[in-house]
Design a protein around this motif. Structure first.
Motif, short mmCIF file in Angstrom:
data_model
loop_
_atom_site.label_atom_id
_atom_site.label_comp_id
_atom_site.label_asym_id
_atom_site.label_seq_id
_atom_site.Cartn_x
_atom_site.Cartn_y
_atom_site.Cartn_z
N GLY A 1 28.11 -46.32 -29.25
CA GLY A 1 27.44 -45.08 -28.92
C GLY A 1 25.92 -45.17 -28.90
N CYS A 2 25.31 -44.03 -28.60
CA CYS A 2 23.86 -43.93 -28.51
C CYS A 2 23.21 -44.14 -29.88
N ILE A 3 22.25 -45.05 -29.95
CA ILE A 3 21.54 -45.32 -31.18
C ILE A 3 20.49 -44.24 -31.45
N GLY A 4 19.94 -43.69 -30.39
CA GLY A 4 19.06 -42.54 -30.53
C GLY A 4 17.61 -42.83 -30.85
N PHE A 5 17.15 -44.05 -30.59
CA PHE A 5 15.75 -44.38 -30.86
C PHE A 5 14.86 -44.17 -29.63
N GLY A 6 15.46 -43.85 -28.49
CA GLY A 6 14.67 -43.42 -27.34
C GLY A 6 14.08 -44.48 -26.45
N ASP A 7 14.71 -45.65 -26.33
CA ASP A 7 14.23 -46.64 -25.37
C ASP A 7 14.26 -46.06 -23.95
N CYS A 8 15.28 -45.29 -23.65
CA CYS A 8 15.42 -44.67 -22.34
C CYS A 8 14.31 -43.66 -22.08
N ALA A 9 13.98 -42.87 -23.10
CA ALA A 9 12.91 -41.88 -22.96
C ALA A 9 11.56 -42.55 -22.73
N ALA A 10 11.37 -43.72 -23.34
CA ALA A 10 10.08 -44.42 -23.23
C ALA A 10 9.83 -44.93 -21.81
N VAL A 11 10.90 -45.29 -21.08
CA VAL A 11 10.71 -45.85 -19.74
C VAL A 11 10.84 -44.82 -18.64
N CYS A 12 11.26 -43.60 -18.98
CA CYS A 12 11.46 -42.58 -17.95
C CYS A 12 10.11 -42.12 -17.38
N PRO A 13 9.85 -42.36 -16.10
CA PRO A 13 8.54 -41.98 -15.52
C PRO A 13 8.39 -40.48 -15.30
N TYR A 14 9.48 -39.73 -15.47
CA TYR A 14 9.44 -38.29 -15.19
C TYR A 14 9.57 -37.44 -16.46
N GLU A 15 9.56 -38.08 -17.62
CA GLU A 15 9.68 -37.39 -18.91
C GLU A 15 10.89 -36.47 -18.94
N ALA A 16 12.01 -36.98 -18.44
CA ALA A 16 13.23 -36.17 -18.34
C ALA A 16 14.15 -36.36 -19.54
N ILE A 17 13.87 -37.33 -20.41
CA ILE A 17 14.80 -37.67 -21.49
C ILE A 17 14.20 -37.30 -22.85
N PHE A 18 15.02 -36.73 -23.69
CA PHE A 18 14.61 -36.38 -25.04
C PHE A 18 15.75 -36.70 -26.00
N ILE A 19 15.46 -36.81 -27.27
CA ILE A 19 16.46 -37.11 -28.29
C ILE A 19 16.82 -35.81 -29.01
N VAL B 1 21.06 -38.22 -30.39
CA VAL B 1 21.60 -38.70 -29.12
C VAL B 1 20.63 -38.36 -27.99
N ALA B 2 20.46 -39.28 -27.05
CA ALA B 2 19.59 -39.03 -25.90
C ALA B 2 20.23 -38.00 -24.97
N ARG B 3 19.42 -37.11 -24.46
CA ARG B 3 19.87 -36.11 -23.51
C ARG B 3 18.89 -36.07 -22.34
N ILE B 4 19.38 -35.68 -21.16
CA ILE B 4 18.56 -35.74 -19.95
C ILE B 4 18.44 -34.36 -19.31
N ASN B 5 17.23 -33.97 -19.01
CA ASN B 5 16.96 -32.70 -18.35
C ASN B 5 17.15 -32.87 -16.85
N PRO B 6 18.18 -32.24 -16.26
CA PRO B 6 18.46 -32.44 -14.84
C PRO B 6 17.36 -31.91 -13.93
N ASP B 7 16.56 -30.96 -14.41
CA ASP B 7 15.48 -30.44 -13.59
C ASP B 7 14.36 -31.45 -13.39
N LYS B 8 14.23 -32.40 -14.32
CA LYS B 8 13.19 -33.42 -14.20
C LYS B 8 13.71 -34.76 -13.70
N CYS B 9 15.00 -35.02 -13.90
CA CYS B 9 15.57 -36.32 -13.53
C CYS B 9 15.52 -36.53 -12.02
N ARG B 10 15.14 -37.76 -11.63
CA ARG B 10 15.08 -38.12 -10.21
C ARG B 10 16.02 -39.28 -9.88
N ALA B 11 16.94 -39.60 -10.78
CA ALA B 11 17.94 -40.64 -10.56
C ALA B 11 17.32 -41.99 -10.19
#
Length: 270
Positions: A141-159, A163-173
């Motif tokens: 499962g998700c470790i929750g330290f936010g490696d994904c949030a750190a690389v997201c260029p659109y600031e769409a991911i938060f912990i 657990v990491a969660r993604i804001n669909p309004d900001k996500c650009r796939a």
């Protein structure tokens, strides 16, 4: 005086010769600029995520300018708007960009998953995963330290709650988070459609999964038996949904004994 003046002249002469040499080299070895690629590049978003299949925006622009078979709709972050702009520059058909957003397939929050060790190392999912599979009882499962949030260029991911969660309004796939997650927990999910999603990637046997996570898939196969279109399968003790086949009927969600299958309807709200 002469002993100082002569070295100055020598140094000045060397500088003049070197400058002339560089000037000549800049002309002789100059790389011609592809004006079409330059114009195309101006319309690309600049994320350099590689979702188009090329090295980045520069690589995609060069490919578009030099190869008429390259499609204009490969830039997922840019969407249909960028595809239209690129097509206008090249005089081609824009095509359609399939709208998608990223989603974290895990419910391993602080309530469902326990802690097996106190981690005090580098605050990174990749690093923590190398120490006994991470601090949580579930090693999938998700470790929750936010490696994904750190690389997201659109600031769409938060912990949230571990657990990491993604804001669909900001996500650009753009897939940057998918490439970064050491557990491969992030999938691209169809936008503006209702689909079933298995929020688990645990491949242990059911009994072990229940010990590690209250919401983990136990591979009971009840979901596969009620799916009338064959969209749900169980591979390595974990259910999986084929989004192309899924009709969003919700029957698999209703029979799942641990609630790890949910109905997702993701929409952007802007």
């Amino acid at each position: 005086m002469t002993t100082i003046f002569i070295p100055v002249l020598i140094v000045a002469g060397i500088g003049l010769v070197a400058g002339l040499g560089l000037a000549v080299a800049s002309v002789v070895f100059a790389v011609p600029v592809n004006e079409t690629a330059k114009q195309v590049r101006e319309h690309l978003p600049g994320a350099n995520c590689g979702a188009c299949g090329y090295s980045g925006c520069d690589g995609y622009a060069e490919a578009l300018a030099n190869d008429e078979t390259v499609q204009c709709n490969l830039c997922v972050p840019g969407g249909n708007a960028v595809a239209g702009e690129v097509a206008a520059v090249l005089g081609r058909e824009a095509g359609k960009v399939t709208p998608q957003v990223a989603a974290v397939m895990c419910r391993g929050n602080c309530e469902n998953v326990g802690t097996k060790l106190d981690y005090e190392g580098v605050h990174s999912c990749k690093m923590a995963a190398q120490l006994f599979g991470g601090p949580k009882t579930c090693t999938y499962g998700c470790i929750g330290f936010g490696d994904c949030a750190a690389v997201c260029p659109y600031e769409a991911i938060f912990i949230c709650d571990g657990v990491a969660r993604i804001n669909p309004d900001k996500c650009r796939a753009c897939r940057m988070c998918i490439k970064t997650c050491p557990r491969q927990l992030i999938d691209l999910f169809p936008l503006d459609t209702t689909k079933s999603a298995v929020l688990c990637k645990n491949h242990d046997k059911g009994a072990q999964t229940r010990k590690d996570c209250k919401a983990g898939c136990i591979g009971c196969m009840k979901c596969t038996k009620v799916c009338e279109v064959g969209a749900v399968t169980v591979e390595n003790s974990c259910a999986k949904v084929d989004y192309d086949k899924c009709m969003g009927c919700g029957k698999c969600h209703e029979v799942c004994p641990v609630g790890c299958i949910d109905l997702y309807t993701i929409r952007k709200h802007f």
